[in-house]
Design an enzyme around this catalytic site. Structure first.
Site, PDB file in Angstrom:
ATOM      1  N   GLY A  54      -8.469  -7.058   4.514  1.00 20.27           N
ATOM      2  CA  GLY A  54      -9.345  -7.249   5.662  1.00 20.27           C
ATOM      3  C   GLY A  54      -8.726  -7.992   6.822  1.00 20.27           C
ATOM      4  N   HIS A 103     -16.300  -7.900   1.906  1.00 17.01           N
ATOM      5  CA  HIS A 103     -15.263  -8.752   2.491  1.00 17.01           C
ATOM      6  C   HIS A 103     -15.385 -10.184   1.988  1.00 17.01           C
ATOM      7  CE1 HIS A 103     -13.766 -11.591   5.577  1.00 17.01           C
ATOM      8  NE2 HIS A 103     -12.764 -10.745   5.646  1.00 17.01           N
ATOM      9  N   SER A 132      13.166 -43.374  -9.334  1.00 16.39           N
ATOM     10  CA  SER A 132      11.997 -42.550  -9.055  1.00 16.39           C
ATOM     11  C   SER A 132      11.952 -42.327  -7.550  1.00 16.39           C
ATOM     12  CB  SER A 132      10.706 -43.235  -9.522  1.00 16.39           C
ATOM     13  OG  SER A 132       9.588 -42.419  -9.238  1.00 16.39           O
ATOM     14  N   ARG A 160      -3.569  -1.519  -6.031  1.00 13.21           N
ATOM     15  CA  ARG A 160      -2.773  -2.732  -5.831  1.00 13.21           C
ATOM     16  C   ARG A 160      -3.132  -3.710  -6.933  1.00 13.21           C
ATOM     17  NH1 ARG A 160      -6.012  -4.478  -0.343  1.00 13.21           N
ATOM     18  NH2 ARG A 160      -8.029  -4.902  -1.297  1.00 13.21           N
ATOM     19  N   CYS A 193       7.896 -39.355  -7.733  1.00 13.12           N
ATOM     20  CA  CYS A 193       6.510 -39.818  -7.814  1.00 13.12           C
ATOM     21  C   CYS A 193       5.755 -39.619  -6.511  1.00 13.12           C
ATOM     22  CB  CYS A 193       6.445 -41.281  -8.228  1.00 13.12           C
ATOM     23  SG  CYS A 193       7.249 -42.409  -7.068  1.00 13.12           S
ATOM     24  N   TYR A 242      11.791 -35.585 -14.550  1.00  8.47           N
ATOM     25  CA  TYR A 242      10.342 -35.422 -14.511  1.00  8.47           C
ATOM     26  C   TYR A 242       9.842 -35.407 -13.078  1.00  8.47           C
ATOM     27  CZ  TYR A 242       9.838 -40.453 -13.535  1.00  8.47           C
ATOM     28  OH  TYR A 242       9.899 -41.695 -12.961  1.00  8.47           O
ATOM     29  N   ARG A 279      -3.749   2.925   8.512  1.00 11.71           N
ATOM     30  CA  ARG A 279      -4.035   1.659   7.838  1.00 11.71           C
ATOM     31  C   ARG A 279      -2.786   0.783   7.798  1.00 11.71           C
ATOM     32  NH1 ARG A 279      -8.542   2.498   3.985  1.00 11.71           N
ATOM     33  NH2 ARG A 279      -9.124   4.685   3.951  1.00 11.71           N
ATOM     34  N   MET A 293      -5.860  -7.261   8.569  1.00 12.92           N
ATOM     35  CA  MET A 293      -5.306  -6.420   9.620  1.00 12.92           C
ATOM     36  C   MET A 293      -6.197  -5.200   9.791  1.00 12.92           C
ATOM     37  SD  MET A 293      -1.253  -6.904   8.942  1.00 12.92           S
ATOM     38  CE  MET A 293      -1.399  -6.496   7.216  1.00 12.92           C
ATOM     39  N   LYS A 331       0.830  -1.204   0.000  1.00 14.33           N
ATOM     40  CA  LYS A 331       0.000   0.000   0.000  1.00 14.33           C
ATOM     41  C   LYS A 331       0.865   1.255   0.000  1.00 14.33           C
ATOM     42  CE  LYS A 331      -3.767  -0.258   2.216  1.00 14.33           C
ATOM     43  NZ  LYS A 331      -4.770  -0.424   3.288  1.00 14.33           N
TER      44      LYS A 331
END
Length: 908
Positions: free
Chosen positions: A109, A491, A799, A373, A866, A886, A100, A111, A29
């Site tokens: 919402g 909210h 694997s 934002r 895996c 992979y 704020r 804080m 902010k």
């Protein structure tokens, strides 16, 4: 005490000391307020107290930080006084401030915020005289006491039913006056509320509401720092992987007022649709209101654009004449202001090159921008915005891929309502489609009870008048959220979109009675526990349960997935045990099967009887007789897997779990088994006792079963090879990989490999044809990782079974860790659940070592993962860096892993 470190940074038209790049120091902010000032956008002047001050507050306490920043804060207030032409604490013409929070990651919402700070019994009179509006002044004072009493002084409800003690008093005064809305209260009513609020604070807290503006300011600053560690902020950080060490900044800013009459307003706007991603400027506003009114949902907000207003009217069943007269858009009501807002929105989106979420106030015909934002958005919107901005030339391909959080793809992969079932369902209410998706569950009215119900295995819909940050835990476990009040920026809407939860807000026909625990729509009363279904894409509320259907890749989602293949190095396979699973995986872009758990095939139909017959057999001959029944079943399953993966590798793991898992452990189940198999109950009980192990997951399982009973390995190897040859004969390209589980020594692998190779050779001789296949192993014991070079001289692939490797390395039981891991996470002993995201320093180090040793012993050895970590984005990035070929994960996580793999390559 002066400090060489700077903690306070100014932002205004005259002096701006920060910029967007300073987000870590100034919070999102504060950094963006500074950036807006640099862009020439009209912003109320103020200053930001840095996140470093919050860290000092957490580590060393309030008194220490007060001394550190006292002089800088005084200078900051003086600068604001000079720019606004008002003095803080002046009873005749007071400068009022907002305080704020502002963390580097947006936490809407979670804080705390305090508005109208600086008012007291004298200043409210001066404010009324200066504004020539007594009602406005007393309403501002009432709001300030209400916010400050809650946030700073800690006045909380004494019961769930009370909800908000200040609102209880407001409702009593409204009832006494015979009015329904806060805006219907007169000046005298507001004066009464001020006195009653003060009395409530004195009675419950034991001290008076502070009247000194500087005492108010310091109380608010430290309350914001405290709010970084409140329960809801902690929950939000846990849900979004935000480190506690980041802290929050505090933004102190001159107040501007949207509640100074019909030429004033406040609102929230988005440069694109946060729900769908459509390139459409949209948002909501309220005339003669302060910012919290828009998100609180007490009044029905109006839409910013004419098109948005018309769309809203269609959903709300409001005709065009009523819309224009009662709910006109800002574009229609204040066209000049709308054009200024549109210009600011365009400038900000083009500058940040991302969808913007903006807050604004109009004070007596002047537009002030309060915040911008990067906006929270649904997974679908995230994908669409990234793809469309790429097409529009605003961002490049790599940026488009990095814009989408892999976990958010979950929202696009889960089921939606079956079209035919929806047509037959009964619509009982309509609200705003605040967050898309389909949800079915039982009605629950309180967030804490939603948590309890879910722990009991129930699925719930959280129904509220409106939600508040205290409801976060309940919202996180609910399937969907329904609120009677609120708009698209309430909210509930904003938080639900951030979570990817289905949400419908502002369903005006819904009347909630918390005491009775009922929801009434028209003449129908719904009780707690009744079933509801929500369509967050249309805003429709249905009675009862509605079945769902599977989702698929298409449109922007498909385009994004195609783009991942251009950049990722890691292949993504799937863990799949049936041909149907394999088909789903391939449709989601899997490049093979990384784990087929053969034991999962044993539970279907009458197969379990053959398995149990094998387990009960007294000798090898008896076991072979039972295995002969299983052979054609396994062969058929493998044929289906090879068919679906035509041309792609299929890694088949031999039997892994201990045999006791295939036998019932309760007497009723054992009796049923005895009857089905025609054997005495005593024999079943005796075998169960023989198979009992104190620690079965480290007992007689994996390759140990094959070594004790090589005929099991022989049957499974034959099933694989015969299935492969059969499918090859039918024209399919087959790539079979046979995997030996749980080896810890080379000799274990050699013993199993000998059986497999002899069996394969026998089948080849019988059929008169050959087939190439790979023979490898799972690395899931620490010892296997340590001697990986020796194993690699025999095994053709590795694997990593990271589930067991984590269990054995950390000494944590996967089945029991849930009893203590939450405490570890809450206390910061572990930042992440190691069974969800790989422990990089411990388990990860073993993986890196094993890959390195394996490649040294057998250059080009195929390596993969895996375990469930194969679908975790942070783990995928680690595996990319470790040099694996992979990852393999559940079918519905394949797109998530593909995107994470591409992002890892881009960040490299």
């Amino acid at each position: 005490m002066s400090s060489p470190v700077k903690y306070v940074y100014a932002f205004s038209a005259a002096l701006t000391e920060g910029e967007a790049a300073m987000k870590n120091l100034l919070g999102g902010k504060g950094a963006n307020l500074a950036e807006m000032c640099r862009l020439g956008i009209t912003v109320p002047p103020g200053f930001t107290i840095s996140t470093e001050a919050c860290t000092e507050f957490t580590d060393k306490g309030q008194a220490h930080v007060f001394e550190l920043i006292r002089d800088e804060v005084a200078q900051g207030v003086a600068r604001v006084e000079g720019e606004m032409g008002k003095r803080f604490g002046d009873p005749a013409d007071p400068l009022l401030l907002s305080v704020r929070s502002g963390a580097r990651a947006s936490m809407p919402g979670m804080m705390d915020t305090i508005l109208n700070l600086g008012l007291n019994d004298e200043a409210v009179v001066g404010l009324a005289r200066k504004a020539n509006n007594e009602r406005f002044a007393w309403d501002s004072y009432r709001r300030f006491i209400q916010m400050y009493g809650d946030v700073v002084m800690g006045l909380k409800p004494v019961s769930k039913e009370e909800h908000d003690p200040f609102e209880v008093i407001i409702d009593m005064v409204k009832e006494k006056r015979g009015v329904k809305l806060d805006t219907d209260l007169g000046t005298d009513d507001l004066k009464e509320l001020v006195q009653r609020f003060k009395s409530l604070i004195r009675a419950r807290i034991g001290r008076d509401f502070p009247t000194d503006p500087w005492e108010q300011l310091w109380g608010a600053v430290f309350a914001v720092f405290e709010s970084w560690n409140n329960d809801r902020a902690k929950v939000y950080r846990e849900l979004n992987d935000i480190p506690q060490s980041w802290g929050t900044a505090v933004n102190v800013q001159a107040m501007v007022f949207g509640n100074l009459g019909d030429s004033s307003a406040t609102g929230v706007a988005f440069s694109r649709d946060a729900g769908t991603g459509e390139d459409l400027f949209n948002g909501e506003f309220l005339i003669n209101a302060q910012g919290e009114d828009v998100v609180a949902g007490v009044r029905t907000p109006q839409q910013i654009s004419r098109l948005g207003s018309q769309r809203w009217a269609q959903l709300a069943l409001v005709n065009e004449e009523e819309r224009r007269s009662q709910f006109p858009s800002l574009e229609e009501l204040m066209p000049d202001i709308y054009q200024q807002l549109l210009k600011a929105e365009t400038l900000l989106e083009n500058h940040f090159r991302d969808m913007q979420d903006m807050e604004f106030t109009i004070q007596e015909g002047k537009l002030w921008m309060l915040q911008t934002r990067n906006g929270k958005r649904t997974g679908a919107a995230m994908v669409r915005i990234a793809v469309e901005m790429l097409k529009q030339g605003m961002i490049d391909e790599k940026t488009a891929l990095l814009r989408v959080a892999p976990e958010r793809l979950n929202e696009l992969l889960h089921p939606v309502f079956d079209t035919h079932a929806v047509k037959a369902a009964k619509v009982i209410a309509r609200g705003l489609p605040a967050s898309p998706g389909a949800a079915t569950g039982q009605i629950v009215f309180f967030a804490d009870e939603a948590e309890e119900w879910v722990k009991q295995g129930k699925v719930v819909i959280l129904v509220r008048l409106e939600t508040s940050p205290e409801d976060l835990r309940g919202m996180s476990v609910a399937q969907g959220i329904l609120t009677a009040r609120g708009g698209m920026t309430s909210h509930a809407a904003v938080v639900a979109r951030g979570m990817g939860k289905c949400c419908i807000s502002g369903a005006g026909a819904v009347h909630v009675d918390y005491k009775a625990r009922t929801m009434t729509i028209g003449d129908t009363v719904y009780q707690e526990g009744d079933w509801l279904s929500l369509d967050g894409s249309t805003g429709e509320v249905f009675e009862g349960r509605i079945p769902t259907v599977e989702a698929g890749l298409s449109g922007d989602f498909g385009a994004l997935m195609a783009l991942t293949d251009k950049y990722k190095r890691l292949h993504v396979r799937a863990n799949a045990d049936t041909p149907d699973d394999a088909k789903v995986a391939r449709n989601f872009g899997a490049t093979g099967i990384g784990l087929c758990r053969t034991e999962h095939m044993f539970f279907a139909g009458d197969r379990i009887l053959a398995v149990r017959e094998m387990i009960l057999a007294n000798d090898e001959a008896g076991r072979r007789k039972a295995l002969a029944k299983l052979l054609p079943m396994q062969r058929g399953d493998f044929e289906g897997m090879f068919r679906e993966m035509n041309g792609l590798p299929v890694t088949i793991r031999l039997l892994d779990p201990p045999l006791h898992e295939f036998i019932p452990h309760d007497e009723a189940g054992q009796r049923t088994m005895a009857n089905e198999m025609g054997v005495p109950l005593g024999k079943i009980k005796m075998r169960v006792e023989e198979l009992h192990e104190f620690n079965p997951m480290m007992g007689h399982r994996g390759c140990r079963l094959g070594i004790s009973y090589p005929e099991i390995t022989e049957m499974q190897a034959r099933a694989v090879i015969e299935a492969a040859l059969n499918m090859k004969a039918r024209g399919f390209e087959v790539k079979a990989e046979i995997m030996v589980p749980l080896v810890g020594t080379v000799r274990e692998f050699d013993a199993q490999a000998k059986v497999i190779r002899q069996t394969a050779a026998a089948v080849f001789a019988e059929r008169g044809e050959q087939l190439e296949y790979l023979l490898g192993t799972m690395i899931e014991t620490p010892r296997a990782a340590v001697i990986a070079d020796s194993i690699a001289r025999q095994a053709e692939f590795f694997s990593f079974g990271t589930n067991d490797l984590t269990q054995m390395t950390l000494g944590f039981s996967r089945d029991d860790a849930g009893k203590f891991l939450p405490d570890y996470l809450r206390k910061g002993i572990y930042e992440h659940d190691p069974f969800r995201s790989i422990d990089q320093k411990g388990v990860g180090a073993l993986v890196e070592m094993a890959v390195r040793k394996g490649q040294q012993a057998r250059p080009g050895i195929e390596t993969g993962v895996c375990g469930e970590h194969g679908g975790d984005p942070a783990s995928v990035e680690f595996f990319h860096g470790a040099g694996l070929d992979y990852v393999s994960c559940s079918p519905f996580r394949v797109p998530i892993a593909r995107l994470a793999a591409a992002q890892a390559a881009i960040r490299e």
